[in-house]
Motif scaffolding. Sequence first.
Motif, PDB file in Angstrom:
ATOM      1  N   PRO A  10      29.928  67.113 -52.600  1.00 38.26           N
ATOM      2  CA  PRO A  10      28.892  66.064 -52.586  1.00 38.26           C
ATOM      3  C   PRO A  10      28.622  65.426 -53.938  1.00 38.26           C
ATOM      4  CG  PRO A  10      28.210  67.938 -51.247  1.00 38.26           C
ATOM      5  CD  PRO A  10      29.469  68.351 -51.948  1.00 38.26           C
ATOM      6  N   GLU A  11      28.618  66.214 -55.016  1.00 34.23           N
ATOM      7  CA  GLU A  11      28.317  65.656 -56.331  1.00 34.23           C
ATOM      8  C   GLU A  11      29.389  64.643 -56.752  1.00 34.23           C
ATOM      9  OE1 GLU A  11      27.175  70.042 -56.106  1.00 34.23           O
ATOM     10  OE2 GLU A  11      28.949  68.827 -55.664  1.00 34.23           O
ATOM     11  N   PHE A  12      30.631  64.971 -56.445  1.00 32.52           N
ATOM     12  CA  PHE A  12      31.745  64.077 -56.769  1.00 32.52           C
ATOM     13  C   PHE A  12      31.632  62.790 -55.965  1.00 32.52           C
ATOM     14  CE2 PHE A  12      35.946  62.366 -56.863  1.00 32.52           C
ATOM     15  CZ  PHE A  12      36.621  62.900 -57.951  1.00 32.52           C
ATOM     16  N   GLU A  13      31.376  62.925 -54.666  1.00 34.08           N
ATOM     17  CA  GLU A  13      31.304  61.737 -53.814  1.00 34.08           C
ATOM     18  C   GLU A  13      30.136  60.834 -54.190  1.00 34.08           C
ATOM     19  OE1 GLU A  13      30.559  60.662 -49.139  1.00 34.08           O
ATOM     20  OE2 GLU A  13      32.014  62.243 -49.593  1.00 34.08           O
ATOM     21  N   ALA A  14      29.004  61.436 -54.537  1.00 34.46           N
ATOM     22  CA  ALA A  14      27.838  60.625 -54.926  1.00 34.46           C
ATOM     23  C   ALA A  14      28.158  59.784 -56.157  1.00 34.46           C
ATOM     24  CB  ALA A  14      26.640  61.530 -55.197  1.00 34.46           C
ATOM     25  N   ALA A  15      28.842  60.374 -57.134  1.00 33.11           N
ATOM     26  CA  ALA A  15      29.220  59.628 -58.337  1.00 33.11           C
ATOM     27  C   ALA A  15      30.246  58.552 -57.991  1.00 33.11           C
ATOM     28  CB  ALA A  15      29.773  60.585 -59.384  1.00 33.11           C
ATOM     29  N   LEU A  16      31.176  58.885 -57.124  1.00 31.23           N
ATOM     30  CA  LEU A  16      32.222  57.946 -56.711  1.00 31.23           C
ATOM     31  C   LEU A  16      31.615  56.722 -56.032  1.00 31.23           C
ATOM     32  CD1 LEU A  16      35.255  57.449 -56.466  1.00 31.23           C
ATOM     33  CD2 LEU A  16      35.241  58.828 -54.377  1.00 31.23           C
ATOM     34  N   ARG A  17      30.641  56.937 -55.176  1.00 34.38           N
ATOM     35  CA  ARG A  17      30.015  55.831 -54.448  1.00 34.38           C
ATOM     36  C   ARG A  17      29.284  54.871 -55.392  1.00 34.38           C
ATOM     37  NH1 ARG A  17      29.476  55.949 -48.915  1.00 34.38           N
ATOM     38  NH2 ARG A  17      30.217  57.821 -47.833  1.00 34.38           N
ATOM     39  N   ALA A  18      28.885  55.367 -56.560  1.00 31.26           N
ATOM     40  CA  ALA A  18      28.140  54.531 -57.507  1.00 31.26           C
ATOM     41  C   ALA A  18      29.057  53.662 -58.369  1.00 31.26           C
ATOM     42  CB  ALA A  18      27.277  55.413 -58.403  1.00 31.26           C
ATOM     43  N   LEU A  19      30.372  53.893 -58.287  1.00 31.49           N
ATOM     44  CA  LEU A  19      31.319  53.163 -59.133  1.00 31.49           C
ATOM     45  C   LEU A  19      31.767  51.857 -58.486  1.00 31.49           C
ATOM     46  CD1 LEU A  19      33.645  56.082 -60.327  1.00 31.49           C
ATOM     47  CD2 LEU A  19      31.820  54.950 -61.626  1.00 31.49           C
ATOM     48  N   THR A  20      32.057  50.883 -59.325  1.00 33.39           N
ATOM     49  CA  THR A  20      32.701  49.667 -58.858  1.00 33.39           C
ATOM     50  C   THR A  20      34.205  49.826 -59.080  1.00 33.39           C
ATOM     51  OG1 THR A  20      32.380  48.664 -61.033  1.00 33.39           O
ATOM     52  CG2 THR A  20      30.713  48.210 -59.355  1.00 33.39           C
ATOM     53  N   GLU A  21      34.990  49.040 -58.390  1.00 35.73           N
ATOM     54  CA  GLU A  21      36.433  49.155 -58.480  1.00 35.73           C
ATOM     55  C   GLU A  21      36.894  48.992 -59.926  1.00 35.73           C
ATOM     56  OE1 GLU A  21      39.820  46.482 -56.569  1.00 35.73           O
ATOM     57  OE2 GLU A  21      38.819  47.736 -55.057  1.00 35.73           O
TER      58      GLU A  21
ATOM     59  N   LYS B  71      46.863  66.726 -62.819  1.00 39.13           N
ATOM     60  CA  LYS B  71      47.240  66.277 -64.161  1.00 39.13           C
ATOM     61  C   LYS B  71      48.718  65.890 -64.218  1.00 39.13           C
ATOM     62  CE  LYS B  71      48.135  70.937 -66.030  1.00 39.13           C
ATOM     63  NZ  LYS B  71      47.672  71.911 -67.055  1.00 39.13           N
ATOM     64  N   ALA B  72      49.515  66.476 -63.320  1.00 38.12           N
ATOM     65  CA  ALA B  72      50.945  66.157 -63.283  1.00 38.12           C
ATOM     66  C   ALA B  72      51.187  64.717 -62.852  1.00 38.12           C
ATOM     67  CB  ALA B  72      51.676  67.113 -62.348  1.00 38.12           C
ATOM     68  N   SER B  73      50.204  64.114 -62.187  1.00 36.25           N
ATOM     69  CA  SER B  73      50.338  62.713 -61.749  1.00 36.25           C
ATOM     70  C   SER B  73      49.265  61.844 -62.399  1.00 36.25           C
ATOM     71  CB  SER B  73      50.240  62.623 -60.224  1.00 36.25           C
ATOM     72  OG  SER B  73      49.043  63.221 -59.752  1.00 36.25           O
ATOM     73  N   GLY B  74      48.919  62.179 -63.634  1.00 37.71           N
ATOM     74  CA  GLY B  74      47.950  61.366 -64.371  1.00 37.71           C
ATOM     75  C   GLY B  74      46.536  61.465 -63.851  1.00 37.71           C
ATOM     76  N   GLY B  75      46.234  62.553 -63.161  1.00 39.61           N
ATOM     77  CA  GLY B  75      44.888  62.739 -62.623  1.00 39.61           C
ATOM     78  C   GLY B  75      44.680  62.074 -61.276  1.00 39.61           C
ATOM     79  N   HIS B  76      45.747  61.485 -60.719  1.00 36.26           N
ATOM     80  CA  HIS B  76      45.615  60.734 -59.468  1.00 36.26           C
ATOM     81  C   HIS B  76      45.402  61.676 -58.285  1.00 36.26           C
ATOM     82  CE1 HIS B  76      47.317  57.784 -56.326  1.00 36.26           C
ATOM     83  NE2 HIS B  76      46.096  57.410 -56.640  1.00 36.26           N
ATOM     84  N   LEU B  77      44.339  61.452 -57.537  1.00 36.07           N
ATOM     85  CA  LEU B  77      44.023  62.267 -56.357  1.00 36.07           C
ATOM     86  C   LEU B  77      44.454  61.597 -55.063  1.00 36.07           C
ATOM     87  CD1 LEU B  77      40.428  63.512 -57.304  1.00 36.07           C
ATOM     88  CD2 LEU B  77      42.545  64.842 -57.335  1.00 36.07           C
ATOM     89  N   GLY B  78      44.878  60.356 -55.140  1.00 38.41           N
ATOM     90  CA  GLY B  78      45.268  59.638 -53.931  1.00 38.41           C
ATOM     91  C   GLY B  78      44.079  58.992 -53.254  1.00 38.41           C
ATOM     92  N   GLN B  79      44.221  58.719 -51.981  1.00 42.50           N
ATOM     93  CA  GLN B  79      43.158  58.062 -51.215  1.00 42.50           C
ATOM     94  C   GLN B  79      42.224  59.102 -50.618  1.00 42.50           C
ATOM     95  OE1 GLN B  79      45.066  55.401 -48.390  1.00 42.50           O
ATOM     96  NE2 GLN B  79      45.032  53.737 -49.889  1.00 42.50           N
ATOM     97  N   LEU B  80      40.946  58.907 -50.843  1.00 42.53           N
ATOM     98  CA  LEU B  80      39.920  59.816 -50.342  1.00 42.53           C
ATOM     99  C   LEU B  80      38.948  59.049 -49.461  1.00 42.53           C
ATOM    100  CD1 LEU B  80      39.036  61.686 -53.683  1.00 42.53           C
ATOM    101  CD2 LEU B  80      40.667  62.397 -51.918  1.00 42.53           C
ATOM    102  N   GLY B  81      38.338  59.768 -48.535  1.00 45.84           N
ATOM    103  CA  GLY B  81      37.294  59.197 -47.684  1.00 45.84           C
ATOM    104  C   GLY B  81      36.050  60.052 -47.749  1.00 45.84           C
ATOM    105  N   PRO B  82      34.975  59.633 -47.099  1.00 41.85           N
ATOM    106  CA  PRO B  82      33.740  60.417 -47.078  1.00 41.85           C
ATOM    107  C   PRO B  82      33.990  61.841 -46.601  1.00 41.85           C
ATOM    108  CG  PRO B  82      33.357  58.234 -46.179  1.00 41.85           C
ATOM    109  CD  PRO B  82      34.846  58.356 -46.364  1.00 41.85           C
ATOM    110  N   GLY B  83      33.447  62.809 -47.335  1.00 40.66           N
ATOM    111  CA  GLY B  83      33.585  64.206 -46.957  1.00 40.66           C
ATOM    112  C   GLY B  83      34.819  64.889 -47.514  1.00 40.66           C
ATOM    113  N   ASP B  84      35.695  64.132 -48.185  1.00 34.05           N
ATOM    114  CA  ASP B  84      36.918  64.734 -48.719  1.00 34.05           C
ATOM    115  C   ASP B  84      36.688  65.467 -50.033  1.00 34.05           C
ATOM    116  OD1 ASP B  84      38.427  63.873 -46.602  1.00 34.05           O
ATOM    117  OD2 ASP B  84      39.237  62.114 -47.630  1.00 34.05           O
ATOM    118  N   THR B  85      35.555  65.222 -50.685  1.00 33.88           N
ATOM    119  CA  THR B  85      35.256  65.881 -51.950  1.00 33.88           C
ATOM    120  C   THR B  85      33.888  66.555 -51.867  1.00 33.88           C
ATOM    121  OG1 THR B  85      34.140  63.953 -52.916  1.00 33.88           O
ATOM    122  CG2 THR B  85      36.526  64.088 -53.187  1.00 33.88           C
TER     123      THR B  85
END
Length: 264
Positions: free
Chosen positions: A182-193, A166-180
């Motif tokens: 499974p539920e988070f990654e599945a939702a992330l994969r469904a998003l468009t840029e 929250k200190a950086s506006g919710g920014h988590l930086g760059q993530l790759g497969p397996g970094d989060t």
Amino acid sequence: MNAALFPDVIVNGETIPAASIAAEAQNHSAPKDKPGIAWRKAAQALAIRALLLQEARARGLEPDPEEMAPGRVETEDEALIRALLDQALTIAPVTDADVDAEWARDPERYRSAPLWDVSHILCACDPRDAGQTEMAGTRAKAILARLDGSAKGFAAAARESDCGSKASGGHLGQLGPGDTVPEFEAALRALTEGGMTPAPVLSRHGWHIIRLNASAPGQVLPFGTVRPKIAQALEKAAWTRASRDFVETLAKAAQIAGASLDPI
């Protein structure tokens, strides 16, 4: 237990009791409303195991357990089956031509991992606590409703997050497969840029509102980089086919009751 629905398995006169099958069934997946599928998978697995052990003993093989990993040594049955397959299976070596052909079939399959630039807002809770989960979910929905699909206020709304990001506006930086999780990654994969989850996503940490700021698809890897991986995959596939054919040969000459070796 209904003996007609869940019978003992008999392989060449050797009985595998229903209790053993029930214990093995815990290792096999099946829909919650179809426990019979897990039972059939377990019965099949134990029937195949019995066939292989019978053949190993008929050939006079002796177990010589090996250490598979630190602190993990084969059982005598596992060692017998390994010795049998080592003796019985003949696998043709994978050639350069085989690897070249597999690569040429679809080079796009061999890519580096994608990268996602991600922000999120977390409303923390313990999903095992129904009341806590409901309250956190209501809070997450209220935040999402205020955002109304717009990214403009995301950083400001992230001040309410229960994550240190929250200190950086919710920014988590760059993530790759397996970094989060499974539920988070599945939702992330469904998003468009530039997209945001249309509803909060529940994980073991709580409810997430996720935004995909940017994404970089994986790049096609050079042939030289993936060649060993392709060769290994072809060898494994050849071993799987040979072992399946060997089991089918044993099964044709066997008397089996209570289990089917047909694919489930």
